[in-house]
Design a protein around this motif. Structure first.
Motif, PDB file in Angstrom:
ATOM      1  N   GLN A  72       0.853  -1.174   0.000  1.00  0.00           N
ATOM      2  CA  GLN A  72       0.000   0.000   0.000  1.00  0.00           C
ATOM      3  C   GLN A  72       0.891   1.227   0.000  1.00  0.00           C
ATOM      4  O   GLN A  72       2.098   1.127   0.169  1.00  0.00           O
ATOM      5  CB  GLN A  72      -0.934   0.010   1.209  1.00  0.00           C
ATOM      6  CG  GLN A  72      -0.277  -0.016   2.551  1.00  0.00           C
ATOM      7  CD  GLN A  72      -1.308  -0.094   3.676  1.00  0.00           C
ATOM      8  OE1 GLN A  72      -2.507   0.046   3.470  1.00  0.00           O
ATOM      9  NE2 GLN A  72      -0.825  -0.313   4.886  1.00  0.00           N
ATOM     10  N   GLY A  73       0.305   2.371  -0.214  1.00  0.00           N
ATOM     11  CA  GLY A  73       1.069   3.614  -0.202  1.00  0.00           C
ATOM     12  C   GLY A  73       0.695   4.500  -1.367  1.00  0.00           C
ATOM     13  O   GLY A  73      -0.288   4.279  -2.058  1.00  0.00           O
ATOM     14  N   ARG A  74       1.529   5.510  -1.588  1.00  0.00           N
ATOM     15  CA  ARG A  74       1.259   6.528  -2.599  1.00  0.00           C
ATOM     16  C   ARG A  74       2.158   6.324  -3.810  1.00  0.00           C
ATOM     17  O   ARG A  74       3.376   6.225  -3.688  1.00  0.00           O
ATOM     18  CB  ARG A  74       1.502   7.904  -1.993  1.00  0.00           C
ATOM     19  CG  ARG A  74       1.203   9.038  -2.954  1.00  0.00           C
ATOM     20  CD  ARG A  74       1.362  10.385  -2.298  1.00  0.00           C
ATOM     21  NE  ARG A  74       0.330  10.504  -1.273  1.00  0.00           N
ATOM     22  CZ  ARG A  74       0.528  11.052  -0.089  1.00  0.00           C
ATOM     23  NH1 ARG A  74       1.703  11.521   0.240  1.00  0.00           N
ATOM     24  NH2 ARG A  74      -0.451  11.134   0.782  1.00  0.00           N
ATOM     25  N   VAL A  75       1.529   6.289  -4.997  1.00  0.00           N
ATOM     26  CA  VAL A  75       2.237   6.228  -6.272  1.00  0.00           C
ATOM     27  C   VAL A  75       2.082   7.607  -6.909  1.00  0.00           C
ATOM     28  O   VAL A  75       0.965   8.095  -7.077  1.00  0.00           O
ATOM     29  CB  VAL A  75       1.641   5.148  -7.202  1.00  0.00           C
ATOM     30  CG1 VAL A  75       2.332   5.159  -8.561  1.00  0.00           C
ATOM     31  CG2 VAL A  75       1.728   3.775  -6.560  1.00  0.00           C
ATOM     32  N   VAL A  76       3.198   8.248  -7.243  1.00  0.00           N
ATOM     33  CA  VAL A  76       3.133   9.559  -7.882  1.00  0.00           C
ATOM     34  C   VAL A  76       3.235   9.349  -9.390  1.00  0.00           C
ATOM     35  O   VAL A  76       4.215   8.790  -9.889  1.00  0.00           O
ATOM     36  CB  VAL A  76       4.251  10.496  -7.382  1.00  0.00           C
ATOM     37  CG1 VAL A  76       4.172  11.849  -8.087  1.00  0.00           C
ATOM     38  CG2 VAL A  76       4.149  10.669  -5.881  1.00  0.00           C
ATOM     39  N   VAL A  77       2.198   9.803 -10.088  1.00  0.00           N
ATOM     40  CA  VAL A  77       2.106   9.632 -11.533  1.00  0.00           C
ATOM     41  C   VAL A  77       2.272  10.998 -12.198  1.00  0.00           C
ATOM     42  O   VAL A  77       1.655  11.978 -11.773  1.00  0.00           O
ATOM     43  CB  VAL A  77       0.742   9.021 -11.928  1.00  0.00           C
ATOM     44  CG1 VAL A  77       0.622   8.857 -13.432  1.00  0.00           C
ATOM     45  CG2 VAL A  77       0.545   7.686 -11.231  1.00  0.00           C
ATOM     46  N   LEU A  93       6.500   8.412 -11.442  1.00  0.00           N
ATOM     47  CA  LEU A  93       7.665   9.147 -10.945  1.00  0.00           C
ATOM     48  C   LEU A  93       8.184   8.546  -9.651  1.00  0.00           C
ATOM     49  O   LEU A  93       9.376   8.530  -9.403  1.00  0.00           O
ATOM     50  CB  LEU A  93       7.314  10.619 -10.718  1.00  0.00           C
ATOM     51  CG  LEU A  93       7.029  11.398 -11.997  1.00  0.00           C
ATOM     52  CD1 LEU A  93       6.454  12.765 -11.672  1.00  0.00           C
ATOM     53  CD2 LEU A  93       8.308  11.549 -12.802  1.00  0.00           C
ATOM     54  N   ARG A  94       7.270   8.086  -8.812  1.00  0.00           N
ATOM     55  CA  ARG A  94       7.653   7.443  -7.556  1.00  0.00           C
ATOM     56  C   ARG A  94       6.700   6.272  -7.335  1.00  0.00           C
ATOM     57  O   ARG A  94       5.521   6.471  -7.095  1.00  0.00           O
ATOM     58  CB  ARG A  94       7.565   8.423  -6.394  1.00  0.00           C
ATOM     59  CG  ARG A  94       8.160   7.832  -5.125  1.00  0.00           C
ATOM     60  CD  ARG A  94       8.148   8.777  -3.931  1.00  0.00           C
ATOM     61  NE  ARG A  94       8.455  10.140  -4.272  1.00  0.00           N
ATOM     62  CZ  ARG A  94       7.755  11.193  -3.829  1.00  0.00           C
ATOM     63  NH1 ARG A  94       6.731  11.019  -3.046  1.00  0.00           N
ATOM     64  NH2 ARG A  94       8.093  12.415  -4.167  1.00  0.00           N
ATOM     65  N   LYS A 102       1.387  -0.192 -11.957  1.00  0.00           N
ATOM     66  CA  LYS A 102       0.668  -0.542 -13.184  1.00  0.00           C
ATOM     67  C   LYS A 102      -0.796  -0.103 -13.104  1.00  0.00           C
ATOM     68  O   LYS A 102      -1.349   0.431 -14.067  1.00  0.00           O
ATOM     69  CB  LYS A 102       0.759  -2.062 -13.411  1.00  0.00           C
ATOM     70  CG  LYS A 102       0.206  -2.522 -14.722  1.00  0.00           C
ATOM     71  CD  LYS A 102       0.452  -4.014 -14.898  1.00  0.00           C
ATOM     72  CE  LYS A 102      -0.162  -4.516 -16.191  1.00  0.00           C
ATOM     73  NZ  LYS A 102       0.052  -5.949 -16.376  1.00  0.00           N
ATOM     74  N   GLU A 103      -1.430  -0.295 -11.960  1.00  0.00           N
ATOM     75  CA  GLU A 103      -2.829   0.106 -11.785  1.00  0.00           C
ATOM     76  C   GLU A 103      -2.970   1.622 -11.812  1.00  0.00           C
ATOM     77  O   GLU A 103      -3.923   2.156 -12.383  1.00  0.00           O
ATOM     78  CB  GLU A 103      -3.400  -0.464 -10.489  1.00  0.00           C
ATOM     79  CG  GLU A 103      -4.817  -0.046 -10.193  1.00  0.00           C
ATOM     80  CD  GLU A 103      -5.847  -0.446 -11.240  1.00  0.00           C
ATOM     81  OE1 GLU A 103      -6.983   0.052 -11.143  1.00  0.00           O
ATOM     82  OE2 GLU A 103      -5.546  -1.234 -12.154  1.00  0.00           O
ATOM     83  N   ALA A 104      -2.032   2.334 -11.205  1.00  0.00           N
ATOM     84  CA  ALA A 104      -2.083   3.800 -11.227  1.00  0.00           C
ATOM     85  C   ALA A 104      -1.985   4.320 -12.658  1.00  0.00           C
ATOM     86  O   ALA A 104      -2.734   5.222 -13.051  1.00  0.00           O
ATOM     87  CB  ALA A 104      -0.965   4.379 -10.363  1.00  0.00           C
ATOM     88  N   ILE A 105      -1.102   3.744 -13.455  1.00  0.00           N
ATOM     89  CA  ILE A 105      -0.975   4.139 -14.862  1.00  0.00           C
ATOM     90  C   ILE A 105      -2.269   3.832 -15.612  1.00  0.00           C
ATOM     91  O   ILE A 105      -2.773   4.661 -16.372  1.00  0.00           O
ATOM     92  CB  ILE A 105       0.227   3.435 -15.524  1.00  0.00           C
ATOM     93  CG1 ILE A 105       1.523   4.041 -15.000  1.00  0.00           C
ATOM     94  CG2 ILE A 105       0.162   3.532 -17.042  1.00  0.00           C
ATOM     95  CD1 ILE A 105       2.778   3.319 -15.446  1.00  0.00           C
ATOM     96  N   ARG A 106      -2.827   2.641 -15.390  1.00  0.00           N
ATOM     97  CA  ARG A 106      -4.061   2.254 -16.080  1.00  0.00           C
ATOM     98  C   ARG A 106      -5.193   3.226 -15.795  1.00  0.00           C
ATOM     99  O   ARG A 106      -5.872   3.700 -16.701  1.00  0.00           O
ATOM    100  CB  ARG A 106      -4.494   0.837 -15.671  1.00  0.00           C
ATOM    101  CG  ARG A 106      -5.745   0.349 -16.430  1.00  0.00           C
ATOM    102  CD  ARG A 106      -6.445  -0.785 -15.718  1.00  0.00           C
ATOM    103  NE  ARG A 106      -7.042  -0.402 -14.459  1.00  0.00           N
ATOM    104  CZ  ARG A 106      -8.215   0.243 -14.326  1.00  0.00           C
ATOM    105  NH1 ARG A 106      -8.897   0.609 -15.383  1.00  0.00           N
ATOM    106  NH2 ARG A 106      -8.683   0.538 -13.119  1.00  0.00           N
ATOM    107  N   PRO A 131      -0.702  12.339  -7.111  1.00  0.00           N
ATOM    108  CA  PRO A 131      -0.473  11.225  -6.182  1.00  0.00           C
ATOM    109  C   PRO A 131      -1.703  10.322  -6.147  1.00  0.00           C
ATOM    110  O   PRO A 131      -2.825  10.806  -5.989  1.00  0.00           O
ATOM    111  CB  PRO A 131      -0.261  11.934  -4.841  1.00  0.00           C
ATOM    112  CG  PRO A 131      -0.962  13.235  -4.976  1.00  0.00           C
ATOM    113  CD  PRO A 131      -0.956  13.593  -6.431  1.00  0.00           C
ATOM    114  N   VAL A 132      -1.499   9.038  -6.320  1.00  0.00           N
ATOM    115  CA  VAL A 132      -2.592   8.055  -6.252  1.00  0.00           C
ATOM    116  C   VAL A 132      -2.302   7.181  -5.040  1.00  0.00           C
ATOM    117  O   VAL A 132      -1.287   6.491  -4.987  1.00  0.00           O
ATOM    118  CB  VAL A 132      -2.666   7.199  -7.536  1.00  0.00           C
ATOM    119  CG1 VAL A 132      -3.792   6.193  -7.447  1.00  0.00           C
ATOM    120  CG2 VAL A 132      -2.828   8.087  -8.769  1.00  0.00           C
ATOM    121  N   THR A 133      -3.201   7.235  -4.054  1.00  0.00           N
ATOM    122  CA  THR A 133      -2.974   6.530  -2.795  1.00  0.00           C
ATOM    123  C   THR A 133      -3.737   5.206  -2.776  1.00  0.00           C
ATOM    124  O   THR A 133      -4.926   5.167  -3.068  1.00  0.00           O
ATOM    125  CB  THR A 133      -3.411   7.401  -1.603  1.00  0.00           C
ATOM    126  OG1 THR A 133      -2.676   8.628  -1.662  1.00  0.00           O
ATOM    127  CG2 THR A 133      -3.131   6.713  -0.287  1.00  0.00           C
TER     128      THR A 133
END
Length: 158
Positions: A72-77, A93-94, A102-106, A131-133
């Motif tokens: 879990q956590g934050r993905v910076v797109v 980016l992070r 992959k899910e954040a990009i999708r 940021p996608v948490t």
């Protein structure tokens, strides 16, 4: 034959011969991408920030692999909002976990068009960070609470 008619005939043959032009010889002019801090009006998800985060919550599917790993956590797109409002050049980016990345990009690629950023009253391409948490519910959180949020419980799938 005179020199003039030979020159005209040679020119005609030269001009009528097909010429192969390669794209790499003449690269397309790329449009400038502005930093979000450099535009007068920032790009905006139609409906605003609250609508964007609701849209993300409704469309994110927590990857089973990430659930199994407890990730879990934050993905910076990062991405570009084009002058037409389309989303392009989506990249992480992070990252936190390959499945979350992959899910954040999708989900960002699937976003509807935005209201584009503007400079001098004209729409422009703007780079944007989002940021996608991803958060797994606590084991103590009840299934009723999870269901009221309209999400799938990661521990049992209900």
């Amino acid at each position: 034959m005179s020199k003039i008619s030979i020159a005209v005939l040679t020119s005609f043959l030269f001009l009528s011969t097909p010429v192969r032009v390669l794209a790499e010889d003449y690269p397309l002019k790329t449009e400038k991408v502005y930093n979000i801090a450099m535009v007068e009006q920032k790009p905006e998800f139609k409906g605003g920030e609250t609508a964007m985060y609701k849209w993300l919550a409704d469309n994110i599917r927590y990857p089973a692999e990430a659930i199994a790993d407890g990730a879990q956590g934050r993905v910076v797109v990062g991405f570009t909002v084009t002058r037409t409002g389309a989303i392009e050049n989506v990249h992480v980016l992070r990252g936190r976990h390959p499945a979350l990345d992959k899910e954040a990009i999708r989900v960002v690629k699937a976003m509807p068009e935005w209201n584009p950023g503007r400079n001098n009253g004209r729409p422009v391409n703007v780079s944007y960070l989002l940021p996608v948490t991803f958060r797994l519910p606590d084991r103590t959180e009840s299934h009723d609470t999870i269901q009221s949020k309209k999400t799938v419980c990661p521990c049992c799938g209900r």
